[in-house]
Scaffold this motif. Structure first.
Motif, PDB file in Angstrom:
ATOM      1  N   VAL A   1      37.525  40.963  32.003  1.00  0.00           N
ATOM      2  CA  VAL A   1      38.959  40.989  31.713  1.00  0.00           C
ATOM      3  C   VAL A   1      39.787  40.793  32.982  1.00  0.00           C
ATOM      4  O   VAL A   1      40.733  39.998  33.010  1.00  0.00           O
ATOM      5  N   GLU A   2      39.438  41.510  34.042  1.00  0.00           N
ATOM      6  CA  GLU A   2      40.178  41.376  35.297  1.00  0.00           C
ATOM      7  C   GLU A   2      39.989  39.977  35.888  1.00  0.00           C
ATOM      8  O   GLU A   2      40.931  39.392  36.436  1.00  0.00           O
ATOM      9  N   GLY A   3      38.780  39.449  35.745  1.00  0.00           N
ATOM     10  CA  GLY A   3      38.522  38.097  36.230  1.00  0.00           C
ATOM     11  C   GLY A   3      39.370  37.070  35.507  1.00  0.00           C
ATOM     12  O   GLY A   3      39.905  36.137  36.125  1.00  0.00           O
ATOM     13  N   TYR A   4      39.509  37.258  34.189  1.00  0.00           N
ATOM     14  CA  TYR A   4      40.344  36.327  33.419  1.00  0.00           C
ATOM     15  C   TYR A   4      41.815  36.470  33.804  1.00  0.00           C
ATOM     16  O   TYR A   4      42.542  35.475  33.905  1.00  0.00           O
ATOM     17  N   LYS A   5      42.256  37.711  34.024  1.00  0.00           N
ATOM     18  CA  LYS A   5      43.654  37.930  34.427  1.00  0.00           C
ATOM     19  C   LYS A   5      43.971  37.206  35.731  1.00  0.00           C
ATOM     20  O   LYS A   5      45.056  36.649  35.906  1.00  0.00           O
ATOM     21  N   GLN A   6      43.027  37.214  36.650  1.00  0.00           N
ATOM     22  CA  GLN A   6      43.262  36.631  37.967  1.00  0.00           C
ATOM     23  C   GLN A   6      43.115  35.114  37.984  1.00  0.00           C
ATOM     24  O   GLN A   6      43.812  34.434  38.738  1.00  0.00           O
ATOM     25  N   THR A   7      42.208  34.580  37.170  1.00  0.00           N
ATOM     26  CA  THR A   7      41.898  33.150  37.246  1.00  0.00           C
ATOM     27  C   THR A   7      42.310  32.338  36.030  1.00  0.00           C
ATOM     28  O   THR A   7      42.410  31.117  36.108  1.00  0.00           O
ATOM     29  N   LYS A   8      42.515  33.027  34.896  1.00  0.00           N
ATOM     30  CA  LYS A   8      42.775  32.357  33.615  1.00  0.00           C
ATOM     31  C   LYS A   8      41.625  31.440  33.201  1.00  0.00           C
ATOM     32  O   LYS A   8      41.786  30.542  32.374  1.00  0.00           O
ATOM     33  N   ASN A   9      40.467  31.680  33.770  1.00  0.00           N
ATOM     34  CA  ASN A   9      39.277  30.890  33.443  1.00  0.00           C
ATOM     35  C   ASN A   9      38.474  31.631  32.378  1.00  0.00           C
ATOM     36  O   ASN A   9      37.943  32.714  32.643  1.00  0.00           O
ATOM     37  N   PRO A  10      38.354  31.080  31.160  1.00  0.00           N
ATOM     38  CA  PRO A  10      37.653  31.790  30.087  1.00  0.00           C
ATOM     39  C   PRO A  10      36.149  31.904  30.287  1.00  0.00           C
ATOM     40  O   PRO A  10      35.501  32.696  29.618  1.00  0.00           O
ATOM     41  N   VAL A  11      35.593  31.149  31.227  1.00  0.00           N
ATOM     42  CA  VAL A  11      34.148  31.182  31.443  1.00  0.00           C
ATOM     43  C   VAL A  11      33.681  32.595  31.780  1.00  0.00           C
ATOM     44  O   VAL A  11      32.635  33.056  31.307  1.00  0.00           O
ATOM     45  N   ILE A  12      34.461  33.295  32.582  1.00  0.00           N
ATOM     46  CA  ILE A  12      34.059  34.649  32.973  1.00  0.00           C
ATOM     47  C   ILE A  12      34.025  35.594  31.770  1.00  0.00           C
ATOM     48  O   ILE A  12      33.216  36.518  31.710  1.00  0.00           O
ATOM     49  N   LEU A  13      34.879  35.352  30.785  1.00  0.00           N
ATOM     50  CA  LEU A  13      34.840  36.151  29.562  1.00  0.00           C
ATOM     51  C   LEU A  13      33.546  35.889  28.796  1.00  0.00           C
ATOM     52  O   LEU A  13      32.859  36.821  28.365  1.00  0.00           O
ATOM     53  N   PHE A  14      33.226  34.604  28.626  1.00  0.00           N
ATOM     54  CA  PHE A  14      32.030  34.243  27.874  1.00  0.00           C
ATOM     55  C   PHE A  14      30.760  34.743  28.562  1.00  0.00           C
ATOM     56  O   PHE A  14      29.846  35.235  27.901  1.00  0.00           O
ATOM     57  N   MET A  15      30.710  34.645  29.890  1.00  0.00           N
ATOM     58  CA  MET A  15      29.527  35.090  30.612  1.00  0.00           C
ATOM     59  C   MET A  15      29.398  36.620  30.574  1.00  0.00           C
ATOM     60  O   MET A  15      28.310  37.161  30.386  1.00  0.00           O
ATOM     61  N   GLY A  16      30.527  37.318  30.752  1.00  0.00           N
ATOM     62  CA  GLY A  16      30.493  38.775  30.743  1.00  0.00           C
ATOM     63  C   GLY A  16      30.062  39.343  29.401  1.00  0.00           C
ATOM     64  O   GLY A  16      29.200  40.232  29.327  1.00  0.00           O
ATOM     65  N   VAL A  17      30.651  38.826  28.334  1.00  0.00           N
ATOM     66  CA  VAL A  17      30.330  39.331  26.994  1.00  0.00           C
ATOM     67  C   VAL A  17      28.910  38.957  26.590  1.00  0.00           C
ATOM     68  O   VAL A  17      28.154  39.797  26.074  1.00  0.00           O
ATOM     69  N   ALA A  18      28.532  37.699  26.827  1.00  0.00           N
ATOM     70  CA  ALA A  18      27.173  37.271  26.470  1.00  0.00           C
ATOM     71  C   ALA A  18      26.134  38.097  27.226  1.00  0.00           C
ATOM     72  O   ALA A  18      25.095  38.471  26.671  1.00  0.00           O
ATOM     73  N   THR A  19      26.431  38.425  28.480  1.00  0.00           N
ATOM     74  CA  THR A  19      25.490  39.209  29.279  1.00  0.00           C
ATOM     75  C   THR A  19      25.293  40.604  28.708  1.00  0.00           C
ATOM     76  O   THR A  19      24.150  41.076  28.563  1.00  0.00           O
ATOM     77  N   PHE A  20      26.394  41.289  28.352  1.00  0.00           N
ATOM     78  CA  PHE A  20      26.211  42.655  27.840  1.00  0.00           C
ATOM     79  C   PHE A  20      25.497  42.649  26.492  1.00  0.00           C
ATOM     80  O   PHE A  20      24.703  43.557  26.194  1.00  0.00           O
ATOM     81  N   ILE A  21      25.723  41.630  25.686  1.00  0.00           N
ATOM     82  CA  ILE A  21      25.047  41.566  24.387  1.00  0.00           C
ATOM     83  C   ILE A  21      23.558  41.292  24.564  1.00  0.00           C
ATOM     84  O   ILE A  21      22.702  41.973  23.978  1.00  0.00           O
TER      85      ILE A  21
END
Length: 204
Positions: free
Chosen positions: A131-151
């Motif tokens: 979430v913080e990464g997306y706030k700073q960069t607006k790059n959705p890749v970090i969201l997809f990688m973070g969520v996929a990793t925890f799952i």
């Protein structure tokens, strides 16, 4: 009062968004694809400014104490949203995914509180990073990688688990305890990085 009503409504929508993520995950046989598609929920939340407990709790470190009230309202709203999404599934032709959810939930409710708490910490840290990464960069890749990793790692996300338990029709005192423990773990994990950043730098 209007502040908390708006906060609650946005939290309900966030819970429903996570529910949609859970639906697509349960609907796909390929776990990797399902984990990536689950992120649609978090991406929607970030784009539209919805209120997700695991996306907000890490910021408690830098907020006044009454921010705890906000988090409580958001947690309850997320619970309501995931429940509504689950009820929608159970009243539709795709209700068969509840069987898969039941198998997942049996593992969770049979786990020990210590294990759930630790898995919650891992997930909470990843959620803050995403979430913080997306706030700073607006790059959705970090969201997809973070969520996929925890799952894919099997870490525990309290809001996603609310949906799975609801769609599996497995709510009980034990299930509620598990969600509470996971929520605390998510909170602890989410605050790890903000707390570390509060450590004063060594003066030269």
């Amino acid at each position: 009062m209007k502040k908390y009503l708006r906060m609650f409504v946005l939290a309900v929508l966030a819970g429903a968004a996570i529910g949609v993520g859970g639906i697509v995950f349960l609907s796909l046989d390929n776990k990797i694809v399902g984990a990536l598609m689950f992120t649609t929920g978090l991406y929607s939340i970030c784009v539209h400014g919805l209120n997700l407990f695991t996306g907000k709790v890490g910021y408690l470190v830098n907020q006044p104490l009454f921010y705890l009230i906000d988090l409580a309202v958001i947690w309850v709203g997320n619970l309501a949203g995931t429940w509504l999404a689950a009820m929608g599934v159970l009243c539709s032709r795709i209700q068969g995914i509840s069987e898969k959810a039941r198998g997942m939930c049996e593992i969770k409710v049979d786990d020990s509180p210590g294990s759930l708490f630790l898995l919650g910490i891992f997930c909470g840290a990843l959620m803050y990073i995403a979430v913080e990464g997306y706030k700073q960069t607006k790059n959705p890749v970090i969201l997809f990688m973070g969520v996929a990793t925890f799952i894919l790692c099997g870490f525990e996300h309290c809001i996603a688990d609310m949906f799975y338990i609801s769609v599996a029709s497995m709510w009980s005192g034990r299930a509620l305890l598990c969600i509470a423990v996971i929520s605390l773990g998510n909170a602890a994990g989410g605050m790890l990085i903000p707390l570390a950043k509060k450590i004063p730098e060594e003066q030269q």
